[in-house]
Design a protein around this motif. Structure first.
Motif, PDB file in Angstrom:
ATOM      1  N   LYS A  73     -41.260 -22.714 -71.078  1.00 23.62           N
ATOM      2  CA  LYS A  73     -42.449 -23.310 -70.479  1.00 23.62           C
ATOM      3  C   LYS A  73     -43.661 -22.533 -70.983  1.00 23.62           C
ATOM      4  CE  LYS A  73     -42.732 -22.713 -66.007  1.00 23.62           C
ATOM      5  NZ  LYS A  73     -42.362 -22.596 -64.577  1.00 23.62           N
ATOM      6  N   LYS A  74     -44.822 -23.012 -70.684  1.00 23.61           N
ATOM      7  CA  LYS A  74     -46.048 -22.324 -71.079  1.00 23.61           C
ATOM      8  C   LYS A  74     -46.042 -20.904 -70.547  1.00 23.61           C
ATOM      9  CE  LYS A  74     -51.091 -22.773 -70.644  1.00 23.61           C
ATOM     10  NZ  LYS A  74     -52.176 -23.626 -70.103  1.00 23.61           N
ATOM     11  N   ALA A  75     -46.384 -19.955 -71.400  1.00 24.45           N
ATOM     12  CA  ALA A  75     -46.340 -18.549 -71.011  1.00 24.45           C
ATOM     13  C   ALA A  75     -47.438 -18.229 -70.002  1.00 24.45           C
ATOM     14  CB  ALA A  75     -46.486 -17.657 -72.236  1.00 24.45           C
ATOM     15  N   LYS A  76     -47.039 -17.602 -68.904  1.00 29.61           N
ATOM     16  CA  LYS A  76     -48.016 -17.078 -67.954  1.00 29.61           C
ATOM     17  C   LYS A  76     -48.819 -15.960 -68.607  1.00 29.61           C
ATOM     18  CE  LYS A  76     -49.904 -16.452 -63.866  1.00 29.61           C
ATOM     19  NZ  LYS A  76     -50.746 -17.508 -63.239  1.00 29.61           N
ATOM     20  N   LEU A  77     -48.125 -15.171 -69.444  1.00 29.96           N
ATOM     21  CA  LEU A  77     -48.752 -14.027 -70.102  1.00 29.96           C
ATOM     22  C   LEU A  77     -48.180 -13.874 -71.507  1.00 29.96           C
ATOM     23  CD1 LEU A  77     -50.554 -11.458 -69.980  1.00 29.96           C
ATOM     24  CD2 LEU A  77     -48.562 -10.241 -69.077  1.00 29.96           C
ATOM     25  N   PHE A  78     -49.051 -13.681 -72.478  1.00 30.19           N
ATOM     26  CA  PHE A  78     -48.667 -13.403 -73.867  1.00 30.19           C
ATOM     27  C   PHE A  78     -49.087 -11.963 -74.163  1.00 30.19           C
ATOM     28  CE2 PHE A  78     -49.154 -15.041 -78.538  1.00 30.19           C
ATOM     29  CZ  PHE A  78     -48.030 -14.310 -78.893  1.00 30.19           C
ATOM     30  N   VAL A  79     -48.108 -11.111 -74.466  1.00 30.82           N
ATOM     31  CA  VAL A  79     -48.384  -9.705 -74.753  1.00 30.82           C
ATOM     32  C   VAL A  79     -48.270  -9.476 -76.260  1.00 30.82           C
ATOM     33  CG1 VAL A  79     -47.725  -7.308 -74.333  1.00 30.82           C
ATOM     34  CG2 VAL A  79     -47.491  -9.010 -72.501  1.00 30.82           C
ATOM     35  N   ILE A  80     -49.386  -9.075 -76.874  1.00 28.92           N
ATOM     36  CA  ILE A  80     -49.403  -8.695 -78.288  1.00 28.92           C
ATOM     37  C   ILE A  80     -49.214  -7.187 -78.324  1.00 28.92           C
ATOM     38  CG2 ILE A  80     -50.687  -8.736 -80.452  1.00 28.92           C
ATOM     39  CD1 ILE A  80     -50.040 -11.505 -79.361  1.00 28.92           C
ATOM     40  N   ASN A  81     -47.986  -6.755 -78.657  1.00 28.45           N
ATOM     41  CA  ASN A  81     -47.647  -5.339 -78.533  1.00 28.45           C
ATOM     42  C   ASN A  81     -47.930  -4.565 -79.832  1.00 28.45           C
ATOM     43  OD1 ASN A  81     -46.757  -3.224 -76.901  1.00 28.45           O
ATOM     44  ND2 ASN A  81     -44.648  -3.374 -77.636  1.00 28.45           N
ATOM     45  N   GLY A  82     -49.156  -4.705 -80.305  1.00 28.64           N
ATOM     46  CA  GLY A  82     -49.597  -3.891 -81.429  1.00 28.64           C
ATOM     47  C   GLY A  82     -49.590  -4.580 -82.776  1.00 28.64           C
ATOM     48  N   GLU A  83     -50.591  -4.252 -83.576  1.00 25.32           N
ATOM     49  CA  GLU A  83     -50.714  -4.584 -84.991  1.00 25.32           C
ATOM     50  C   GLU A  83     -50.847  -6.077 -85.294  1.00 25.32           C
ATOM     51  OE1 GLU A  83     -47.812  -2.324 -87.231  1.00 25.32           O
ATOM     52  OE2 GLU A  83     -48.371  -0.483 -86.200  1.00 25.32           O
ATOM     53  N   PRO A  84     -51.948  -6.671 -84.834  1.00 29.22           N
ATOM     54  CA  PRO A  84     -52.231  -8.054 -85.224  1.00 29.22           C
ATOM     55  C   PRO A  84     -52.595  -8.189 -86.697  1.00 29.22           C
ATOM     56  CG  PRO A  84     -54.085  -7.122 -84.029  1.00 29.22           C
ATOM     57  CD  PRO A  84     -52.972  -6.125 -83.937  1.00 29.22           C
ATOM     58  N   CYS A  85     -53.090  -7.112 -87.305  1.00 34.01           N
ATOM     59  CA  CYS A  85     -53.526  -7.170 -88.701  1.00 34.01           C
ATOM     60  C   CYS A  85     -52.910  -6.029 -89.501  1.00 34.01           C
ATOM     61  CB  CYS A  85     -55.051  -7.116 -88.777  1.00 34.01           C
ATOM     62  SG  CYS A  85     -55.770  -5.575 -88.133  1.00 34.01           S
ATOM     63  N   ASP A  86     -52.990  -6.149 -90.816  1.00 33.91           N
ATOM     64  CA  ASP A  86     -52.390  -5.147 -91.702  1.00 33.91           C
ATOM     65  C   ASP A  86     -53.359  -4.022 -92.049  1.00 33.91           C
ATOM     66  OD1 ASP A  86     -49.800  -4.686 -92.908  1.00 33.91           O
ATOM     67  OD2 ASP A  86     -50.789  -4.811 -94.862  1.00 33.91           O
ATOM     68  N   GLY A  87     -54.647  -4.277 -91.896  1.00 30.02           N
ATOM     69  CA  GLY A  87     -55.626  -3.250 -92.237  1.00 30.02           C
ATOM     70  C   GLY A  87     -55.910  -3.204 -93.729  1.00 30.02           C
ATOM     71  N   GLY A  88     -56.526  -2.108 -94.164  1.00 24.71           N
ATOM     72  CA  GLY A  88     -56.964  -1.990 -95.549  1.00 24.71           C
ATOM     73  C   GLY A  88     -55.923  -1.504 -96.529  1.00 24.71           C
ATOM     74  N   ASN A  89     -54.761  -1.047 -96.013  1.00 23.54           N
ATOM     75  CA  ASN A  89     -53.660  -0.585 -96.877  1.00 23.54           C
ATOM     76  C   ASN A  89     -54.163   0.448 -97.893  1.00 23.54           C
ATOM     77  OD1 ASN A  89     -51.027  -0.409 -97.668  1.00 23.54           O
ATOM     78  ND2 ASN A  89     -50.922  -2.436 -98.600  1.00 23.54           N
ATOM     79  N   LYS A  90     -54.799   1.494 -97.372  1.00 21.19           N
ATOM     80  CA  LYS A  90     -55.459   2.478 -98.236  1.00 21.19           C
ATOM     81  C   LYS A  90     -54.497   3.197 -99.173  1.00 21.19           C
ATOM     82  CE  LYS A  90     -59.490   3.504 -95.346  1.00 21.19           C
ATOM     83  NZ  LYS A  90     -60.251   4.563 -94.639  1.00 21.19           N
ATOM     84  N   LYS A  91     -53.283   3.488 -98.708  1.00 25.68           N
ATOM     85  CA  LYS A  91     -52.339   4.238 -99.538  1.00 25.68           C
ATOM     86  C   LYS A  91     -51.932   3.466-100.786  1.00 25.68           C
ATOM     87  CE  LYS A  91     -50.417   7.140 -95.867  1.00 25.68           C
ATOM     88  NZ  LYS A  91     -49.204   7.540 -95.122  1.00 25.68           N
ATOM     89  N   SER A  92     -52.071   2.146-100.736  1.00 27.22           N
ATOM     90  CA  SER A  92     -51.754   1.310-101.905  1.00 27.22           C
ATOM     91  C   SER A  92     -53.013   0.716-102.516  1.00 27.22           C
ATOM     92  CB  SER A  92     -50.799   0.179-101.492  1.00 27.22           C
ATOM     93  OG  SER A  92     -49.578   0.692-101.020  1.00 27.22           O
ATOM     94  N   ASN A  93     -54.171   1.293-102.175  1.00 31.49           N
ATOM     95  CA  ASN A  93     -55.456   0.845-102.706  1.00 31.49           C
ATOM     96  C   ASN A  93     -55.695  -0.646-102.483  1.00 31.49           C
ATOM     97  OD1 ASN A  93     -56.242   3.421-103.800  1.00 31.49           O
ATOM     98  ND2 ASN A  93     -54.782   3.086-105.467  1.00 31.49           N
ATOM     99  N   GLY A  94     -55.247  -1.121-101.329  1.00 34.86           N
ATOM    100  CA  GLY A  94     -55.495  -2.517-100.974  1.00 34.86           C
ATOM    101  C   GLY A  94     -54.558  -3.510-101.621  1.00 34.86           C
ATOM    102  N   MET A  95     -53.576  -3.050-102.370  1.00 36.11           N
ATOM    103  CA  MET A  95     -52.636  -3.980-102.997  1.00 36.11           C
ATOM    104  C   MET A  95     -51.748  -4.629-101.931  1.00 36.11           C
ATOM    105  SD  MET A  95     -51.397  -1.981-106.451  1.00 36.11           S
ATOM    106  CE  MET A  95     -50.330  -3.374-106.881  1.00 36.11           C
ATOM    107  N   GLY A  96     -51.329  -5.843-102.206  1.00 30.40           N
ATOM    108  CA  GLY A  96     -50.467  -6.555-101.273  1.00 30.40           C
ATOM    109  C   GLY A  96     -51.208  -7.274-100.172  1.00 30.40           C
TER     110      GLY A  96
END
Length: 286
Positions: A73-96
């Protein structure tokens, strides 16, 4: 706009469930921005450059758009438990990445979220590598954009923190992003069992019995239970990238969400919505 819409099959599932039950939906590790992770069918970059989703992204989206019909059924609550985005990926200089612009990533994450029917939403904070730059936390930003409920563990301003504690129909949940990783299946329950023991012995300090622990970060589903408590890890929405090949051929992550159905008497059922995505490695023939 797909938000809050169901097909006939979805409606029939709702009618077959107790109207007093409530659904809590858990998801994490979306890593929007990676070419290996979930994105909308038509990602938009701030600079106007066209983006064509990869084969992996199309397969993830095909699964994602089936989620509303798979919910009880429709969720009463949706919990996003971290990391909606990947970020800048600095260690790979933004590759990927299809974009290193964090606003592009957050905007597309919000487009994806409109597919899921829910009433309230909470966010926790994940790994600073992916979600924090120079003291700016991106989960706090997207929580504001989504009008998420505010939660600070010990009070204070802001909408997000590194854990959330909440109650639904008398069942108490604790969610935080990180937990120990187990490469091989037989060792995966150990870190979850440790979390259950840890919170059991911290009962005097917490002043409440916790029924369900939710952890993420490891990109696989695992469930562990004792007599009065249970714990599980949430699947992810990212397929292997270059980092996962550092120790040889990676184990494919679990992809999906986890639904917890809580009845009016506090009894609950954990329902993993997990599927192998339709992506097969190419074999070159000569």
């Amino acid at each position: 706009m797909l938000a809050n819409n169901f097909t006939t099959n979805g409606v029939l599932k709702i009618l077959g469930r107790s109207m007093s039950s409530k659904v809590v939906l858990f998801g994490s590790d979306f890593h929007n921005g990676s070419i290996h992770a979930l994105c909308s069918p038509d990602p938009v970059r701030e600079d106007g450059l066209g983006v064509k989703p990869t084969k992996q992204q199309k397969a993830l989206w095909n699964f994602w758009q089936t989620i509303p019909d798979r919910l009880t059924k429709k969720a009463k609550l949706f919990v996003i438990n971290g990391e909606p985005c990947d970020g800048g990926n600095k260690k790979s200089n933004g590759m990927g990445l299809w974009t290193s612009n964090i606003q592009d990533q957050l905007n597309d994450f919000r487009r994806c979220i409109t597919t899921i029917p829910y009433e309230k939403i909470l966010l926790t904070r994940g790994s600073p590598y992916h979600v924090t730059v120079d003291g700016t936390n991106f989960e706090e930003i997207v929580a504001e954009q989504l009008n998420a409920d505010s939660y600070k563990t010990f009070g204070g301003k802001g909408r997000t923190d590194y854990e959330v504690n909440f109650e639904v129909n008398g069942t108490v949940f604790n969610a935080t992003h990180h937990v120990g990783f187990g490469r091989w299946w037989q060792y995966r329950p150990t870190s979850l069992a440790q979390e259950l023991i840890k919170i059991h012995f911290d009962h005097d300090n917490r002043k409440v019995h916790t029924d369900v622990l939710v952890r993420s970060h490891v990109h696989y589903y695992c469930e562990v239970g004792f007599l009065n408590t249970r714990a599980f890890t949430t699947p992810a929405w990212k397929l292997p990238d270059s980092f996962m090949y550092r120790n040889g051929l990676p184990i494919m992550p679990d992809i999906g969400l986890v639904e917890v159905i809580v009845e009016s008497n506090g009894e609950y059922q954990i329902n993993p919505i997990v599927e192998d995505v339709d992506v097969v490695p190419m074999v070159k023939h000569y």
